[in-house]
Design a protein around this motif. Structure first.
Motif, PDB file in Angstrom:
ATOM      1  N   PRO A 399       0.763  -1.932   0.405  1.00  0.00           N
ATOM      2  CA  PRO A 399      -0.097   0.292   0.304  1.00  0.00           C
ATOM      3  C   PRO A 399       0.680   1.086  -0.006  1.00  0.00           C
ATOM      4  O   PRO A 399       1.995   1.500   0.695  1.00  0.00           O
ATOM      5  CB  PRO A 399      -0.724   0.025   0.959  1.00  0.00           C
ATOM      6  CG  PRO A 399      -1.042  -1.712   1.657  1.00  0.00           C
ATOM      7  CD  PRO A 399       0.632  -1.813   1.154  1.00  0.00           C
ATOM      8  N   GLY A 400       0.931   2.754  -0.627  1.00  0.00           N
ATOM      9  CA  GLY A 400       1.679   3.476  -0.765  1.00  0.00           C
ATOM     10  C   GLY A 400       2.388   3.382  -1.611  1.00  0.00           C
ATOM     11  O   GLY A 400       3.317   4.509  -2.131  1.00  0.00           O
ATOM     12  N   ASN A 402       3.935   2.506  -6.190  1.00  0.00           N
ATOM     13  CA  ASN A 402       3.981   2.394  -7.380  1.00  0.00           C
ATOM     14  C   ASN A 402       3.085   0.385  -7.365  1.00  0.00           C
ATOM     15  O   ASN A 402       2.872   0.458  -9.218  1.00  0.00           O
ATOM     16  CB  ASN A 402       4.721   2.214  -7.978  1.00  0.00           C
ATOM     17  CG  ASN A 402       4.827   3.944  -8.107  1.00  0.00           C
ATOM     18  OD1 ASN A 402       4.081   5.396  -8.021  1.00  0.00           O
ATOM     19  ND2 ASN A 402       6.362   4.815  -8.769  1.00  0.00           N
ATOM     20  N   ASN A 403       3.925  -0.484  -6.911  1.00  0.00           N
ATOM     21  CA  ASN A 403       3.182  -1.515  -6.742  1.00  0.00           C
ATOM     22  C   ASN A 403       2.277  -1.511  -5.373  1.00  0.00           C
ATOM     23  O   ASN A 403       2.704  -3.006  -4.664  1.00  0.00           O
ATOM     24  CB  ASN A 403       4.623  -2.749  -6.780  1.00  0.00           C
ATOM     25  CG  ASN A 403       5.868  -2.248  -7.767  1.00  0.00           C
ATOM     26  OD1 ASN A 403       5.116  -1.625  -9.093  1.00  0.00           O
ATOM     27  ND2 ASN A 403       7.137  -1.055  -6.806  1.00  0.00           N
ATOM     28  N   PRO A 404       1.417  -1.827  -5.346  1.00  0.00           N
ATOM     29  CA  PRO A 404       0.271  -2.043  -4.265  1.00  0.00           C
ATOM     30  C   PRO A 404      -0.329  -3.048  -4.287  1.00  0.00           C
ATOM     31  O   PRO A 404      -0.151  -3.442  -2.881  1.00  0.00           O
ATOM     32  CB  PRO A 404      -0.807  -1.176  -4.159  1.00  0.00           C
ATOM     33  CG  PRO A 404      -1.052  -0.871  -6.060  1.00  0.00           C
ATOM     34  CD  PRO A 404       0.852  -0.717  -6.489  1.00  0.00           C
ATOM     35  N   ASN A 405      -0.429  -4.073  -5.191  1.00  0.00           N
ATOM     36  CA  ASN A 405      -0.614  -4.972  -5.473  1.00  0.00           C
ATOM     37  C   ASN A 405       0.010  -6.391  -4.990  1.00  0.00           C
ATOM     38  O   ASN A 405      -0.084  -7.658  -5.204  1.00  0.00           O
ATOM     39  CB  ASN A 405      -1.428  -5.527  -7.094  1.00  0.00           C
ATOM     40  CG  ASN A 405      -2.451  -4.797  -7.564  1.00  0.00           C
ATOM     41  OD1 ASN A 405      -3.513  -4.470  -5.825  1.00  0.00           O
ATOM     42  ND2 ASN A 405      -2.839  -4.551  -8.269  1.00  0.00           N
ATOM     43  N   GLN A 406       1.788  -5.860  -4.638  1.00  0.00           N
ATOM     44  CA  GLN A 406       2.065  -6.851  -4.424  1.00  0.00           C
ATOM     45  C   GLN A 406       2.462  -6.375  -2.964  1.00  0.00           C
ATOM     46  O   GLN A 406       2.263  -5.632  -2.564  1.00  0.00           O
ATOM     47  CB  GLN A 406       3.339  -6.916  -5.177  1.00  0.00           C
ATOM     48  CG  GLN A 406       3.320  -7.013  -6.461  1.00  0.00           C
ATOM     49  CD  GLN A 406       4.634  -6.442  -6.716  1.00  0.00           C
ATOM     50  OE1 GLN A 406       6.332  -7.242  -6.744  1.00  0.00           O
ATOM     51  NE2 GLN A 406       4.513  -5.633  -7.870  1.00  0.00           N
ATOM     52  N   GLN A 407       2.641  -7.588  -1.815  1.00  0.00           N
ATOM     53  CA  GLN A 407       3.181  -7.951  -0.455  1.00  0.00           C
ATOM     54  C   GLN A 407       4.381  -7.241   0.026  1.00  0.00           C
ATOM     55  O   GLN A 407       5.590  -6.775  -1.159  1.00  0.00           O
ATOM     56  CB  GLN A 407       3.136  -9.103  -0.381  1.00  0.00           C
ATOM     57  CG  GLN A 407       4.284  -9.725  -0.328  1.00  0.00           C
ATOM     58  CD  GLN A 407       3.660 -11.391   0.290  1.00  0.00           C
ATOM     59  OE1 GLN A 407       3.531 -11.811   1.554  1.00  0.00           O
ATOM     60  NE2 GLN A 407       5.003 -12.291  -0.474  1.00  0.00           N
ATOM     61  N   LEU A 408       4.578  -6.823   0.820  1.00  0.00           N
ATOM     62  CA  LEU A 408       5.926  -6.140   1.030  1.00  0.00           C
ATOM     63  C   LEU A 408       6.869  -6.891   1.990  1.00  0.00           C
ATOM     64  O   LEU A 408       6.076  -7.706   3.125  1.00  0.00           O
ATOM     65  CB  LEU A 408       4.865  -4.343   2.857  1.00  0.00           C
ATOM     66  CG  LEU A 408       6.233  -3.833   3.762  1.00  0.00           C
ATOM     67  CD1 LEU A 408       6.963  -3.190   2.292  1.00  0.00           C
ATOM     68  CD2 LEU A 408       5.611  -3.254   4.217  1.00  0.00           C
ATOM     69  N   GLU A 425       3.889  -8.592   6.767  1.00  0.00           N
ATOM     70  CA  GLU A 425       2.388  -8.733   7.425  1.00  0.00           C
ATOM     71  C   GLU A 425       1.866  -9.873   8.581  1.00  0.00           C
ATOM     72  O   GLU A 425       1.643  -9.183   9.471  1.00  0.00           O
ATOM     73  CB  GLU A 425       1.392  -8.938   6.929  1.00  0.00           C
ATOM     74  CG  GLU A 425      -0.454  -8.875   7.074  1.00  0.00           C
ATOM     75  CD  GLU A 425      -1.256  -9.005   5.892  1.00  0.00           C
ATOM     76  OE1 GLU A 425      -1.742  -9.247   6.224  1.00  0.00           O
ATOM     77  OE2 GLU A 425      -0.445  -8.290   4.332  1.00  0.00           O
ATOM     78  N   GLN A 426       2.615 -10.485   9.027  1.00  0.00           N
ATOM     79  CA  GLN A 426       2.932 -12.062   9.614  1.00  0.00           C
ATOM     80  C   GLN A 426       4.150 -11.863  10.189  1.00  0.00           C
ATOM     81  O   GLN A 426       4.668 -13.383  11.439  1.00  0.00           O
ATOM     82  CB  GLN A 426       2.163 -12.750   9.850  1.00  0.00           C
ATOM     83  CG  GLN A 426       1.008 -13.160   8.211  1.00  0.00           C
ATOM     84  CD  GLN A 426      -0.077 -14.362   8.020  1.00  0.00           C
ATOM     85  OE1 GLN A 426       0.345 -15.126   7.854  1.00  0.00           O
ATOM     86  NE2 GLN A 426      -0.852 -14.734   7.061  1.00  0.00           N
ATOM     87  N   GLY A 427       5.306 -11.727   9.909  1.00  0.00           N
ATOM     88  CA  GLY A 427       6.576 -11.545  10.700  1.00  0.00           C
ATOM     89  C   GLY A 427       7.090 -12.873  10.343  1.00  0.00           C
ATOM     90  O   GLY A 427       7.361 -13.445  11.587  1.00  0.00           O
ATOM     91  N   ARG A 428       7.044 -13.667   9.214  1.00  0.00           N
ATOM     92  CA  ARG A 428       7.282 -15.290   8.851  1.00  0.00           C
ATOM     93  C   ARG A 428       8.808 -14.400   7.817  1.00  0.00           C
ATOM     94  O   ARG A 428       8.298 -13.468   6.721  1.00  0.00           O
ATOM     95  CB  ARG A 428       6.181 -16.232   8.667  1.00  0.00           C
ATOM     96  CG  ARG A 428       6.233 -15.156   7.151  1.00  0.00           C
ATOM     97  CD  ARG A 428       5.021 -16.797   6.679  1.00  0.00           C
ATOM     98  NE  ARG A 428       4.131 -16.462   5.675  1.00  0.00           N
ATOM     99  CZ  ARG A 428       4.381 -16.549   4.756  1.00  0.00           C
ATOM    100  NH1 ARG A 428       5.186 -17.525   4.153  1.00  0.00           N
ATOM    101  NH2 ARG A 428       3.756 -16.140   3.107  1.00  0.00           N
TER     102      ARG A 428
END
Length: 509
Positions: A399-400, A402-408, A425-428
């Motif tokens: 989010p925020g 240029n590639n919002p659909n890929q996970q951080l 997101e889950q810390g794995r």
């Protein structure tokens, strides 16, 4: 016999620390020992000088241990000793060890001769790819990647006379900046065409940014860090001499910033470009007003050298130090907005995620941690590395961005020769990338977040698929790699080497 002075010993230890990648330790030793004030010409000191001297010393002692009063000559194939034995034991004791091992070797050789025919027969029955008992690949070994980048497809930028520690592409245009231990930074104009033989026939234009005046024999004024402003019109460099310098894209010195009292390890422009942030061995961080080039505010919270700084937004930032602490500061405030403690050793790098909501840190305590302004303790504590973690990078995804659909994702690069990709997101742990054989000093995500470049002291640059966690391409250079970076289009990768060069290569699948 030549006498090695303390200044000469300090210098070769300083060079050893640089070559081994212990950059912070090298700067600290150089600063305290006054290396930059010496008269030793570093260009005359060959790479690996300390190791060479130590090895020759060990060989001399070993030779002495293999010789006694009754020996007229030394056997060509004399018994070898372990380095730790040579260091810790006297000559007489070493001579006894050598005699015992010579006897054991003679007895062993007799036994081998008896079984030679049997061993030869068994060897013929083995498959060519089988490994002998006790041999074979270790878990860290990986197969040669499917595609190796040829040196004919790489542009080698030559001109620096010492190790190149830093490189950065301009966010506008095709300019590449590099910073070296030779007291210069350089701005290279990289042609748009393919790298390699075509561009080598007409060398790229280069501007040399000299970091000293007058005496040309000043040494150890290393350019330690550099950063372009958002428009790509100005380049800031930080130096071992404690000064920050501002240069135009044409290589003109616009401003010199004096206030730090020790080497500058990190400097960053904020996104708006109205402030420049620097962190130094003098334990402080300084915000410079880029309209007046005066010190806006000096932050003196750390009790030891400041190793890294990073902006959260245009007015607040984080700093980390060898004192194990991380502080979040805001322009105008006299105390930290937030303090993060939890690392058990020096914190080497900090990076805010693309939205400025999460702060990642990595340390010599073998951990990487994720912090939030909403709590005091870390959100995640990643402990899977087995040695010091030198640097970290966030993916330009989520989010925020240029590639919002890929996970951080977060990438961490370690002295254990691995890179680890973390899903935050889950810390794995998503992948442990085990393609290097020596410490990894730099990682960089491509602008689209699909690929990761990594550079190591093993002289290899790997390009990984983030989705599959495997090596797509490899370039084998001729020196350790200190930094890798992508241009804004994601079409070219640059890497700076310990053999005084910068290499640029095209990237396409």
């Amino acid at each position: 016999m030549g006498i090695l002075t303390s200044a000469e010993l300090n210098f070769i230890v300083f060079r050893y620390l640089q070559e081994s990648g212990f950059i912070h330790s090298a700067f600290t030793l150089g600063y305290e020992a006054g290396i930059h004030k010496g008269v030793i010409d570093g260009n005359l000191v060959p790479p690996g000088a300390l190791i060479t001297i130590v090895q020759k010393g060990l060989q001399y002692i070993e030779l002495e241990a293999n010789t006694d009063e009754n020996d007229e000559d030394v056997e060509k194939d004399f018994a070898f000793l372990e380095p730790l034995e040579i260091i810790t034991k006297g000559i007489e004791e070493l001579q006894q060890i050598v005699k015992r091992r010579k006897r054991e070797k003679i007895q062993s050789d007799r036994g081998k001769d008896k079984g030679k025919d049997k061993e030869h027969k068994e060897g013929q029955e083995r498959c060519p790819g089988d490994s002998l008992a006790g041999g074979g690949p270790t878990p860290m070994d990986v197969c040669t990647p499917a595609h190796e980048i040829s040196s004919a497809d790489v542009t080698v930028l030559e001109g620096h006379s010492s190790e190149v520690f830093a490189c950065a592409w301009s966010p506008a245009g095709s300019l590449l900046a590099s910073g070296s231990g030779d007291s210069t930074a350089r701005i290279w104009t990289i042609p748009d065409g393919p790298c390699g033989s075509i561009t080598q026939s007409s060398p790229p234009c280069v501007h040399v940014l000299k970091h000293f005046k007058g005496r040309t024999n000043e040494k150890s004024k290393d350019v330690t860090t550099l950063d372009w402003n958002g428009e790509g019109t100005l380049l800031a460099t930080g130096s071992y001499d404690g000064q920050a310098r501002i240069w135009s894209r044409d290589g003109e010195l616009k401003q010199t910033l004096f206030k730090h009292k020790g080497p500058i390890f990190s400097l960053k422009w904020n996104k708006k470009g109205d402030f420049l942030l620097s962190g130094s061995v003098d334990k402080t961080a300084i915000v410079w007003d880029t309209k007046t080039w005066e010190c806006k505010q000096q932050f003196e919270f750390h009790s030891a050298p400041t190793l890294d700084v990073d902006w959260r937004n245009n007015n607040s930032f984080a700093t980390c130090s060898t004192d194990n602490m991380i502080y979040v500061c805001k322009i105008g405030d006299q105390r930290p907005v937030k303090s993060f403690s939890g690392h058990q050793s020096e914190v080497n790098a900090i990076k805010w995620d693309p939205t400025g909501s999460l702060l990642a840190s990595c340390s010599d305590d073998w951990t990487a941690k994720i912090w939030s302004m909403k709590q005091d303790k870390c959100v995640f504590d990643f402990k899977e590395h087995t040695k010091e973690i030198y640097t970290i990078r966030w993916s330009p995804t989520g989010p925020g961005t240029n590639n919002p659909n890929q996970q951080l994702l977060l990438a961490s690069a370690s002295f254990d020769s691995t890179i680890k990709l973390w899903e935050v997101e889950q810390g794995r742990l998503l992948y442990s990338l085990a393609g290097h054989r020596q410490p990894v000093y730099s990682v960089a995500f491509s602008p689209g977040g699909e690929y990761l470049a990594s550079g190591s002291l093993d002289q290899c640059l790997h390009i990984w698929s983030v989705k599959e966690g495997k090596i797509l391409k490899t370039y084998r250079g001729s020196g350790g790699i200190f930094e890798v970076c992508w241009n804004k289009e994601g079409s070219k990768i640059a890497a700076c080497f310990s053999n005084n060069t910068v290499c640029v290569m095209d990237f396409r699948i």
